[in-house]
Design a protein around this motif. Structure first.
Motif, PDB file in Angstrom:
ATOM      1  N   ASP A   1       0.825  -1.214   0.000  1.00  0.00           N
ATOM      2  CA  ASP A   1       0.000   0.000   0.000  1.00  0.00           C
ATOM      3  C   ASP A   1       0.858   1.262   0.000  1.00  0.00           C
ATOM      4  N   TRP A   2       2.025   1.184   0.652  1.00  0.00           N
ATOM      5  CA  TRP A   2       2.904   2.361   0.717  1.00  0.00           C
ATOM      6  C   TRP A   2       3.387   2.756  -0.687  1.00  0.00           C
TER       7      TRP A   2
ATOM      8  N   LYS B   1       0.566   4.481  -2.492  1.00  0.00           N
ATOM      9  CA  LYS B   1       0.428   5.876  -2.069  1.00  0.00           C
ATOM     10  C   LYS B   1       1.490   6.762  -2.739  1.00  0.00           C
TER      11      LYS B   1
END
Length: 212
Positions: free
Chosen positions: A177-178, A181
Motif C-alpha cells: 500500500d505504501w 500511495k
C-alpha cells in the motif's frame, strides 16, 4: 554564488538522495527490485542538481548538456514501474524485452548527441508565453509517458493485492500500500505539471515557468 533557501533545500534533498541511492545499490542490491529503486533515486537527485544549476545560470553555454539531463525524465516512469513489478514478483529476473521501456530515453539522447544545436529544428518553432514551443511539447510527451507508467504501476499493485488475498490470511506485512500511495502522489505532481502546461496554452503562467 549565493543560493536561495529553496535552492539550499533542493541541494540537501539531492545530497540525501545520492547517499540513499549509493546505500541501496551497494548494500541492498541482492533484492533485485532495489536496483531499480536505487537508480530511480539517483536520477531524481541528478535532476534536483540540474534544477539548481539551471537556476543559477550555469547552463547558458551548454544547451546540449541541458537536453541530455532533461532526457533522464524518460527513464523515471519505466524505473518506477519496473521497481513495482519486480518487487511484487521477486522470483523474476530481468527480461530482454524490458529494455524496450528505455527506447524513448535512448532515442532522445541519440537525437541530442547527433543533432546537437540542430535538434531544435526537429521541434515546433515559436514560443508559448516566452517558453520555446519545443520545450512545451517535450513536457507534454513526458507527461503522457509518466502518466502511462504510473497507471501501469497501479495495475501491477492491484493484481498483486488481489493475488496475495487468495493465498495468505494475514497480509499486513506483505502489502504494498505504501508504494501505491507513492505512485498516487507522483500522479498528483504530474497533474500539477499538466495543469501548468495546459494553462500556458491560454497565456496563463501559473508558477513563473514551472517554479511550482
Amino acid at each position: 554564488m549565493r543560493l536561495t533557501v529553496v535552492q539550499i533545500l533542493l541541494l540537501l534533498a539531492a545530497s540525501q538522495g545520492l547517499f540513499l541511492s549509493v546505500l541501496i545499490l551497494h548494500r541492498h542490491r541482492k533484492v533485485y527490485a532495489n536496483r531499480f529503486l536505487g537508480s530511480l533515486i539517483l536520477l531524481y537527485s541528478i535532476l534536483l542538481v540540474h534544477l539548481i544549476v539551471n537556476d543559477v545560470g550555469r547552463y547558458r553555454s551548454n544547451a546540449t548538456l541541458v537536453a541530455l539531463v532533461v532526457g533522464f525524465s524518460f527513464v523515471m516512469g519505466p524505473l518506477h514501474y519496473l521497481y513495482a513489478r519486480y518487487l511484487s514478483h521477486p522470483g523474476q529476473g530481468f527480461r530482454r524485452r524490458d529494455w524496450l521501456h528505455f527506447i524513448p530515453f535512448l532515442a532522445f539522447e541519440c537525437l541530442v548527441l547527433c543533432y546537437k544545436p540542430g535538434t531544435v529544428r526537429l521541434m515546433p518553432k515559436g514560443e508559448v508565453m516566452g517558453i520555446p514551443a519545443g520545450f512545451v511539447l517535450l513536457n507534454w510527451i513526458i507527461i503522457a509517458q509518466s502518466t502511462t507508467y504510473m497507471l501501469l504501476t497501479l495495475r501491477v499493485l492491484k493484481r498483486y493485492a488481489s493475488a496475495i488475498r487468495n493465498v495468505f490470511s494475514t497480509i499486513e506485512k506483505i502489502k504494498l500500500d505504501w508504494l501505491k500511495k507513492i505512485t498516487v502522489t507522483a500522479m498528483a505532481f504530474i497533474t500539477v505539471f499538466l495543469v501548468e502546461n495546459t494553462l500556458l496554452l491560454f497565456s496563463v503562467d501559473l508558477s513563473n515557468r514551472f517554479n511550482l
